[in-house]
Design an enzyme around this catalytic site. Sequence first.
Site, PDB file in Angstrom:
ATOM      1  N   TYR A   1       6.024 -14.089 -14.554  1.00  0.00           N
ATOM      2  CA  TYR A   1       5.063 -13.133 -13.992  1.00  0.00           C
ATOM      3  C   TYR A   1       3.637 -13.551 -14.348  1.00  0.00           C
ATOM      4  O   TYR A   1       2.753 -13.597 -13.482  1.00  0.00           O
ATOM      5  CB  TYR A   1       5.367 -11.738 -14.532  1.00  0.00           C
ATOM      6  CG  TYR A   1       4.369 -10.678 -14.150  1.00  0.00           C
ATOM      7  CD1 TYR A   1       4.324 -10.177 -12.855  1.00  0.00           C
ATOM      8  CD2 TYR A   1       3.470 -10.163 -15.087  1.00  0.00           C
ATOM      9  CE1 TYR A   1       3.421  -9.188 -12.498  1.00  0.00           C
ATOM     10  CE2 TYR A   1       2.557  -9.178 -14.746  1.00  0.00           C
ATOM     11  CZ  TYR A   1       2.535  -8.687 -13.453  1.00  0.00           C
ATOM     12  OH  TYR A   1       1.634  -7.713 -13.103  1.00  0.00           O
TER      13      TYR A   1
ATOM     14  N   GLY B   1       1.648   3.458  -6.072  1.00  0.00           N
ATOM     15  CA  GLY B   1       0.821   2.981  -7.175  1.00  0.00           C
ATOM     16  C   GLY B   1      -0.605   2.638  -6.811  1.00  0.00           C
ATOM     17  O   GLY B   1      -1.305   3.386  -6.109  1.00  0.00           O
ATOM     18  N   ILE B   2      -1.050   1.486  -7.283  1.00  0.00           N
ATOM     19  CA  ILE B   2      -2.433   1.056  -7.086  1.00  0.00           C
ATOM     20  C   ILE B   2      -2.754   0.893  -5.607  1.00  0.00           C
ATOM     21  O   ILE B   2      -3.838   1.270  -5.153  1.00  0.00           O
ATOM     22  CB  ILE B   2      -2.690  -0.258  -7.853  1.00  0.00           C
ATOM     23  CG1 ILE B   2      -2.614  -0.011  -9.365  1.00  0.00           C
ATOM     24  CG2 ILE B   2      -4.044  -0.853  -7.483  1.00  0.00           C
ATOM     25  CD1 ILE B   2      -2.611  -1.285 -10.193  1.00  0.00           C
TER      26      ILE B   2
ATOM     27  N   SER C   1      -3.527  -9.737 -13.199  1.00  0.00           N
ATOM     28  CA  SER C   1      -3.020  -9.000 -14.350  1.00  0.00           C
ATOM     29  C   SER C   1      -3.537  -9.624 -15.635  1.00  0.00           C
ATOM     30  O   SER C   1      -3.704 -10.846 -15.726  1.00  0.00           O
ATOM     31  CB  SER C   1      -1.489  -9.028 -14.381  1.00  0.00           C
ATOM     32  OG  SER C   1      -0.989  -8.470 -15.575  1.00  0.00           O
TER      33      SER C   1
ATOM     34  N   GLY D   1       0.785  -1.234   0.000  1.00  0.00           N
ATOM     35  CA  GLY D   1       0.000   0.000   0.000  1.00  0.00           C
ATOM     36  C   GLY D   1       0.812   1.276   0.000  1.00  0.00           C
ATOM     37  O   GLY D   1       0.274   2.333   0.344  1.00  0.00           O
ATOM     38  N   THR D   2       2.080   1.204  -0.388  1.00  0.00           N
ATOM     39  CA  THR D   2       2.932   2.390  -0.286  1.00  0.00           C
ATOM     40  C   THR D   2       3.054   3.180  -1.577  1.00  0.00           C
ATOM     41  O   THR D   2       3.441   4.347  -1.548  1.00  0.00           O
ATOM     42  CB  THR D   2       4.345   1.997   0.180  1.00  0.00           C
ATOM     43  OG1 THR D   2       4.933   1.092  -0.773  1.00  0.00           O
ATOM     44  CG2 THR D   2       4.304   1.323   1.550  1.00  0.00           C
TER      45      THR D   2
END
Length: 249
Positions: free
Chosen positions: A150, A17-18, A137, A14-15
């Site tokens: 990924y 970007g999204i 994604s 939560g630091t």
Amino acid sequence: MNRLDHLRTLITGGTTGIGLETARQFLAEGARVAITGHDPIRLAQAQAELGSNVLAIACDAGNVAAQQQLADTLKSEFGGLDAVFINAGVADFRPVEAFDEAAFDRTMAINLKGPFFLVQKLLPLLANPSSIVLNTSINARIGMPNSSVYAASKAGLISMARTLSGELIGRGIRVNAVSPGPVSTPLYGKMGLATEQLQDLAQHITSQVPLARFGNPVEIAQAVVFFASGESSFIVGSELVVDGGTSNI
């Protein structure tokens, strides 16, 4: 609006970007918010930006033991949870022949193993009803070169959203997934590419998006708010693709 009024929520990664934008949206909707991050500097910066009422917890998303520690902290601070956004992840793009076992294991640990065991450790804390949202994604679906590991890790999360839905719905826990397309986040800056390479990559990606632009983190965050709120109470085991049409061409 207060769609998440008084809900106890967790956002991993939560630091920036999204994740950071989702924390902002959760707060705006009235939620109590906890965020996690691995980098202590960015974690402190995020807490300063979001406010002192936000609980900021240092956590290595790929470390199984750390997931139990995170659950223990949340039990102590919140008592329980009503919504979880499992967002922390890593994107390591390279050709198949350039991967070694350590790089493969790192991606799988952070993107798939850690999330699985976090859900496991949080089960005693999750209310009835509650919501889990997994950040996956579109790479799991489009066959993008150099994304094999990924994409496999994110495909595993999509599968997990379905299977855990069937297993946990009896406890009142809904599990769903959001699958973003290309989004303007610091993720691309972590790929180790030179500025010119990043610009070329951005132009190439944009050319593949029918809307002809990158998404904004808020556009993903708003989808997560929907899944975390009662507005999606009849949606279980679903995947919401938020990609500007990229996976449709």
